[in-house]
Structure formats: structure tokens, C-alpha cells
Design an enzyme around this catalytic site. Structure first.
Site, short mmCIF file in Angstrom:
data_model
loop_
_atom_site.label_atom_id
_atom_site.label_comp_id
_atom_site.label_asym_id
_atom_site.label_seq_id
_atom_site.Cartn_x
_atom_site.Cartn_y
_atom_site.Cartn_z
CG HIS A 23 -1.66 2.22 -2.01
ND1 HIS A 23 -1.67 1.02 -2.23
CD2 HIS A 23 -0.64 2.55 -1.22
CE1 HIS A 23 -0.60 0.27 -1.33
NE2 HIS A 23 -0.10 1.40 -0.85
CD GLU A 37 -0.64 3.94 1.87
OE1 GLU A 37 0.52 4.08 1.29
OE2 GLU A 37 -0.95 2.80 2.20
CG HIS A 90 3.84 4.29 -0.50
ND1 HIS A 90 3.00 3.08 -0.83
CD2 HIS A 90 4.39 4.48 -1.71
CE1 HIS A 90 3.15 3.09 -1.92
NE2 HIS A 90 4.09 3.48 -2.63
CD GLU A 159 5.89 3.33 3.91
OE1 GLU A 159 4.77 3.90 3.88
OE2 GLU A 159 5.80 2.11 3.14
#
Length: 197
Positions: A23, A37, A90, A159
Site C-alpha cells: 500500500h 496499514e 502487509h 501478513e
């Protein structure tokens, strides 16, 4: 002379690692508990970069600032750099807690699975957090993330915790936890190359 003994060892300096903080910019990713995030991803990625460079690897970051990049730009950067490994960072959301690592089999399936497994194991070793395991598939729907699918080198997507889970969010706010995750990622990369320190 004993110089030949060293030929078994991989010199980290010859290895190029792409670190991809997920992102950025107009794409914040998930949010929760006053966390965004894109910021967590970048902070952990920079810690990973520092540790890898200290260990002698060459690191290319897809972003070092709060910048928007398309998925295509990320995978193209990695492919054009002729990188040896690609690791995307992430933060999860949507129910659950703990860490999981994804791989996909389009190009380097076996090696990507191995990379993801080392990274996952080492993060759990460092953090002691809930182990959600390694996920992916050789060519199915499991783990079909663009950055894993379109990178031609072994790749994994980590993650690092659930931003919308109170327990994980508390960890994600902590500099200690972020450093532990970064160390886990780096140790996983070293294990992948069989560099033991």
C-alpha cells in the site's frame, strides 16, 4: 591454502532482495485502532532493510516514503532488477489474529513455498505470536496475489498481524514487536540462502 573451503558459502553481497511495503499514498490499506496499514508496512520494511544491509545483502525497496505504487509497478521493478528474492510486507484485517505468510507457484513455486515457510517459522520464533501458518498454491486461487504471481524470482507475502484485532493492534503499535517481526523476516531470508549467523 584453505581458500577453497569458502566456495560453499553464499556471499550475501551477491544477493539482491526486493522489500515491498504494501500500500502507500492514496491507498492506505486496512485501518483499525488508530493504525494505518501503509505506515506499519513501511516501518517494518525499513527495519528489514537495515538488518539485511548490515548482513551484506543488497536491498531494493519498492517505496521508502508514503508513495502510491500500482501492483504492476512493484512486480516490474523486481523483475527488471533481476532480484534474487521478493518479500512483500502487509498487515491483515477481517477477523483472526496472528501472522501468516503467503506464496504462489506461477514461476518459482517450490522455492517460494520454502521462502514463505522459513519466514513464517522465524517470525513465530521471534514473536511467539499466534501461528496462522503458510498459505498458497501452485496455481490455484490460494495466494493468488499479483506481487507473488507476477514476480519471476522466489517471493513471499507476509501478513504481520491483524490491525482490527485488539491484541494484535497493541503489538503492532509496539516498536519491540515491529523489530521482532523484522528480525524474523531477515532470519527467514538467511535460512533460505543457508546463511547461518
Amino acid at each position: 591454502s584453505n581458500i577453497w573451503l569458502h566456495s560453499n558459502f553464499v556471499k550475501p553481497t551477491s544477493k539482491v532482495i526486493i522489500i515491498d511495503p504494501g500500500h502507500g499514498g492514496k491507498d492506505p490499506g486496512a485501518t483499525g485502532y488508530n493504525l494505518i496499514e501503509k505506515d506499519i508496512n513501511l516501518d517494518i520494511a525499513k527495519r528489514v532493510q537495515r538488518l539485511l544491509e548490515e548482513a551484506g545483502f543488497k536491498v531494493i525497496m519498492t517505496r521508502t516514503t508514503d508513495k502510491y505504487l500500482t501492483l504492476q509497478e512493484r512486480s516490474s521493478l523486481a523483475n527488471n532488477a533481476n532480484a534474487d528474492l521478493f518479500v512483500s510486507i502487509h498487515t491483515n484485517s477481517g477477523g483472526g489474529h496472528g501472522v501468516e505468510t503467503w506464496w504462489y507457484g506461477k514461476y518459482e513455486g517450490e522455492k517460494s513455498k520454502e521462502l514463505a515457510t522459513h519466514i513464517q517459522n522465524e517470525i513465530i520464533k521471534e514473536t511467539g505470536t499466534n501461528n496462522r501458518g503458510v498459505k498458497g498454491s501452485m496455481n490455484g486461487k490460494e495466494g493468488n496475489f499479483h506481487v507473488n504471481r507476477e514476480t519471476k524470482m522466489p517471493s513471499a507475502l507476509v501478513e504481520v498481524g491483524f490491525i482490527d484485532n485488539a491484541t494484535d493492534a497493541n503489538k503492532l503499535k509496539s516498536s519491540t514487536y515491529r523489530s521482532q517481526v523484522a528480525r524474523g523476516i531477515v532470519n527467514g531470508i538467511k535460512k533460505f540462502f543457508q546463511i547461518f549467523s
